[in-house]
Design a protein around this motif. Structure first.
Motif, mmCIF file in Angstrom:
data_model
loop_
_atom_site.group_PDB
_atom_site.id
_atom_site.type_symbol
_atom_site.label_atom_id
_atom_site.label_comp_id
_atom_site.label_asym_id
_atom_site.label_seq_id
_atom_site.Cartn_x
_atom_site.Cartn_y
_atom_site.Cartn_z
ATOM 1 N N MET A 1 14.421 4.799 3.931
ATOM 2 C CA MET A 1 13.030 4.497 3.575
ATOM 3 C C MET A 1 12.922 3.073 3.039
ATOM 4 S SD MET A 1 10.662 6.247 0.702
ATOM 5 C CE MET A 1 10.958 4.962 -0.496
ATOM 6 N N SER A 2 12.161 2.249 3.711
ATOM 7 C CA SER A 2 11.966 0.883 3.201
ATOM 8 C C SER A 2 10.712 0.842 2.326
ATOM 9 C CB SER A 2 11.850 -0.087 4.369
ATOM 10 O OG SER A 2 10.708 0.229 5.130
ATOM 11 N N SER A 3 10.587 -0.202 1.557
ATOM 12 C CA SER A 3 9.465 -0.271 0.617
ATOM 13 C C SER A 3 8.346 -1.142 1.184
ATOM 14 C CB SER A 3 9.936 -0.860 -0.694
ATOM 15 O OG SER A 3 9.997 -2.257 -0.580
ATOM 16 N N THR A 4 7.280 -1.264 0.449
ATOM 17 C CA THR A 4 6.145 -2.054 0.906
ATOM 18 C C THR A 4 6.153 -3.441 0.275
ATOM 19 O OG1 THR A 4 4.790 -1.244 -0.890
ATOM 20 C CG2 THR A 4 4.720 0.001 1.161
ATOM 21 N N ARG A 5 7.322 -3.910 -0.165
ATOM 22 C CA ARG A 5 7.311 -5.172 -0.922
ATOM 23 C C ARG A 5 6.945 -6.378 -0.060
ATOM 24 N NH1 ARG A 5 12.496 -3.961 -0.056
ATOM 25 N NH2 ARG A 5 13.822 -5.564 0.826
ATOM 26 N N ASP A 6 7.195 -6.332 1.254
ATOM 27 C CA ASP A 6 6.760 -7.430 2.121
ATOM 28 C C ASP A 6 5.236 -7.514 2.160
ATOM 29 O OD1 ASP A 6 9.231 -8.336 2.771
ATOM 30 O OD2 ASP A 6 9.381 -7.219 4.643
ATOM 31 N N ILE A 7 4.608 -6.348 2.240
ATOM 32 C CA ILE A 7 3.142 -6.328 2.274
ATOM 33 C C ILE A 7 2.589 -6.879 0.961
ATOM 34 C CG2 ILE A 7 1.120 -4.832 2.444
ATOM 35 C CD1 ILE A 7 2.751 -2.998 4.278
ATOM 36 N N ASP A 8 3.176 -6.446 -0.161
ATOM 37 C CA ASP A 8 2.735 -6.950 -1.459
ATOM 38 C C ASP A 8 2.943 -8.459 -1.557
ATOM 39 O OD1 ASP A 8 2.027 -4.424 -2.181
ATOM 40 O OD2 ASP A 8 3.896 -3.994 -3.236
ATOM 41 N N MET B 47 4.508 -12.935 7.572
ATOM 42 C CA MET B 47 3.558 -12.277 8.474
ATOM 43 C C MET B 47 4.288 -11.654 9.657
ATOM 44 S SD MET B 47 0.224 -14.675 8.737
ATOM 45 C CE MET B 47 -1.031 -14.604 7.466
ATOM 46 N N GLN B 48 5.269 -12.391 10.188
ATOM 47 C CA GLN B 48 6.035 -11.878 11.316
ATOM 48 C C GLN B 48 6.769 -10.597 10.906
ATOM 49 O OE1 GLN B 48 5.480 -12.044 14.416
ATOM 50 N NE2 GLN B 48 5.904 -14.241 14.582
ATOM 51 N N GLU B 49 7.335 -10.623 9.691
ATOM 52 C CA GLU B 49 8.060 -9.476 9.144
ATOM 53 C C GLU B 49 7.128 -8.267 8.998
ATOM 54 O OE1 GLU B 49 11.262 -9.470 8.464
ATOM 55 O OE2 GLU B 49 11.282 -7.447 7.583
ATOM 56 N N THR B 53 7.068 -4.566 10.846
ATOM 57 C CA THR B 53 7.453 -3.356 10.103
ATOM 58 C C THR B 53 6.278 -2.492 9.648
ATOM 59 O OG1 THR B 53 7.509 -4.588 8.025
ATOM 60 C CG2 THR B 53 9.587 -4.403 9.234
ATOM 61 N N ALA B 54 5.088 -3.062 9.501
ATOM 62 C CA ALA B 54 3.981 -2.284 8.950
ATOM 63 C C ALA B 54 3.554 -1.175 9.901
ATOM 64 C CB ALA B 54 2.794 -3.193 8.632
ATOM 65 N N GLY B 61 -1.883 8.483 6.341
ATOM 66 C CA GLY B 61 -2.674 7.361 6.836
ATOM 67 C C GLY B 61 -2.543 6.103 6.007
ATOM 68 N N ASN B 62 -1.794 6.146 4.898
ATOM 69 C CA ASN B 62 -1.525 4.960 4.099
ATOM 70 C C ASN B 62 -0.735 3.944 4.946
ATOM 71 O OD1 ASN B 62 -1.174 3.161 1.989
ATOM 72 N ND2 ASN B 62 0.455 4.356 1.011
ATOM 73 N N ILE B 63 -0.799 2.679 4.587
ATOM 74 C CA ILE B 63 -0.026 1.680 5.308
ATOM 75 C C ILE B 63 1.239 1.355 4.539
ATOM 76 C CG2 ILE B 63 -0.008 -0.792 5.887
ATOM 77 C CD1 ILE B 63 -2.807 -0.386 6.992
ATOM 78 N N GLY B 64 2.348 1.399 5.220
ATOM 79 C CA GLY B 64 3.627 1.102 4.592
ATOM 80 C C GLY B 64 4.570 0.566 5.636
ATOM 81 N N THR B 65 5.844 0.655 5.358
ATOM 82 C CA THR B 65 6.811 0.111 6.305
ATOM 83 C C THR B 65 7.706 1.199 6.886
ATOM 84 O OG1 THR B 65 8.105 -0.504 4.375
ATOM 85 C CG2 THR B 65 6.847 -2.240 5.411
ATOM 86 N N SER B 66 7.288 2.458 6.737
ATOM 87 C CA SER B 66 8.026 3.530 7.392
ATOM 88 C C SER B 66 7.041 4.598 7.868
ATOM 89 C CB SER B 66 9.061 4.122 6.437
ATOM 90 O OG SER B 66 8.532 4.268 5.152
#
Lengths: 197, 197
Positions: A1-8, B47-49, B53-54, B61-66
Motif C-alpha cells: 500500500m503506497s501513501s498519498t504523499r505525492d498528491i499532498d 505531476m508525472q509521478e 500513480t493516482a 471513490g477517494n483518490i489515492g495511489t492504490s
C-alpha cells in the motif's frame, strides 16, 4: 500500500504559485487527477520541456527559448524605437496590446532605496549600452505609474538626456473607465492632458 | 531560433485550471520559469509521478495511489460509521477537520433531473452494497446543503430506511460567523436547533 504523499506534495507546491492558495490548489489538483491522462500528464511533459528550454534573452531580458529572443532576433523590429519595461509580464502586455513595432528592454524591477536596489541590480547599464550600439532614436519609458516606477523613469531619463528622444506612455482615463470609479490623480492628469476633438 | 510556443501552450493549459484565468496563468508561468530549476522541473516530475500513480479507490471513490485507499485499508477505521460525501474535495475537507474516525463513501456528484443524473450514475448502488457487506451501523449524510445535495440525501435515506441509523451534519451558525452576515435560512435553522447552555 503506497501513501498519498505525492498528491499532498503536489497540492503544497501548487499552493505556492502566485494567485493560488491551499483551497484553489486542492481544486486544481483534483481536477488534474480526474483528467490525468488528458491533462496532468501532458501538462507535466510541457513543464519539463519549458524547464529545459526557457531562458532569458541576453540582450533584452525577455523570456524565450533561445539566448536571443524572437523580438531581438527579428530584423524588422530594429526600427530605432526601444520600449523600457519593468518586467517580462509588462512586455507581454505591450505585445498583446499590439501597435509597438520596435524592441524592448526589460529592467527586471525598479530602483528602490528601501530594498537597496540600485541601477547595477537592474539592466540599466545594458540599456545605456544598447542605446548607442543599436542606434536607438527613441526610448519609450513604459514603467508602471507607481512611485518606484516613476523614480526609475526619472533616473533613466537623466542618464539618457540629450542622447535620444525620451517619451512615456500617456496617462488618462482607461478605455471603458468610469470617471466615478477613477482616482483623483488620474482624473486631474487626464484633464491636464486634454485634447481638442 | 526556436519559438516561444511551448511557453504559450503552458500558459494556455494552466489558464484552464479551476481558479486560474489567463492573467493568473501568465503570472504563475512567469514565476515558474524564473525559478525553473527549483520549481518548474520538480513540479513537472511530481505531476508525472501523480499522473502515473493516482487512482480512484474501488471501494469508496477517494483518490489515492492504490486501488484501495489508505482510509479503506485502515482496519481501525472499520467502526461501523460511514460518511457519505458528494466529492473527494468534501472527503478531504472532513479529514482536515478531523474528528471522524469511520470510513467514507464518495458519490461523485448529486442526483439531478436537469442534468439527467440518476442513482446509477452515482455510487449509490455501491453504497447500498457496502452498508450490508461492511456491517455499517450508522450512515452520516454529509452532503452539501444545496437543493441537489438535499434531494440526494432524501433519496439515499429512503433507500436505507430501517436498515441503519441515518444522520446528517448539524446546521447552524458557522464558528466565527457573524449573524449579520448570515442568510435567513441559516439563522432560522440555528434557532430551531437551539441548545440549552
Amino acid at each position: 500500500m503506497s501513501s498519498t504523499r505525492d498528491i499532498d506534495a503536489l497540492i503544497e507546491m501548487m499552493a505556492k504559485l502566485p494567485g493560488l492558495g491551499p483551497r484553489s490548489a486542492r481544486r486544481a489538483v483534483l481536477h488534474l487527477i480526474r483528467k490525468r491522462a488528458l491533462l496532468l500528464s501532458p501538462l507535466a511533459d510541457l513543464m519539463q520541456e519549458v524547464a529545459a528550454t526557457a531562458r532569458e534573452c541576453i540582450n533584452c531580458g525577455n523570456i524565450g527559448t533561445s539566448d536571443i529572443c524572437d523580438i531581438c532576433a527579428a530584423e524588422k523590429r530594429a526600427n530605432g524605437e526601444l520600449c523600457v519595461v519593468e518586467d517580462v509580464a509588462d512586455l507581454w502586455a505591450m505585445e498583446r496590446a499590439g501597435g509597438f513595432k520596435g524592441r524592448y528592454h526589460v529592467l527586471g524591477g525598479t530602483l528602490s532605496a528601501l530594498d537597496a536596489i540600485g541601477p547595477e541590480d537592474l539592466r540599466i547599464p545594458k540599456l545605456i549600452d544598447r542605446v548607442s550600439s543599436e542606434g536607438i532614436t527613441e526610448v519609450i519609458l513604459a514603467l508602471n505609474a507607481t512611485v518606484d516606477g516613476q523614480t526609475t523613469a526619472h533616473y533613466i531619463a537623466d542618464q539618457l538626456e540629450n542622447r535620444v528622444r525620451l517619451t512615456s506612455l500617456a496617462q488618462g482615463v482607461p478605455i471603458g473607465g468610469e470617471l466615478d470609479y477613477l482616482d483623483d490623480g488620474t482624473i486631474s492628469a487626464a484633464l491636464k492632458a486634454r485634447k481638442d476633438i
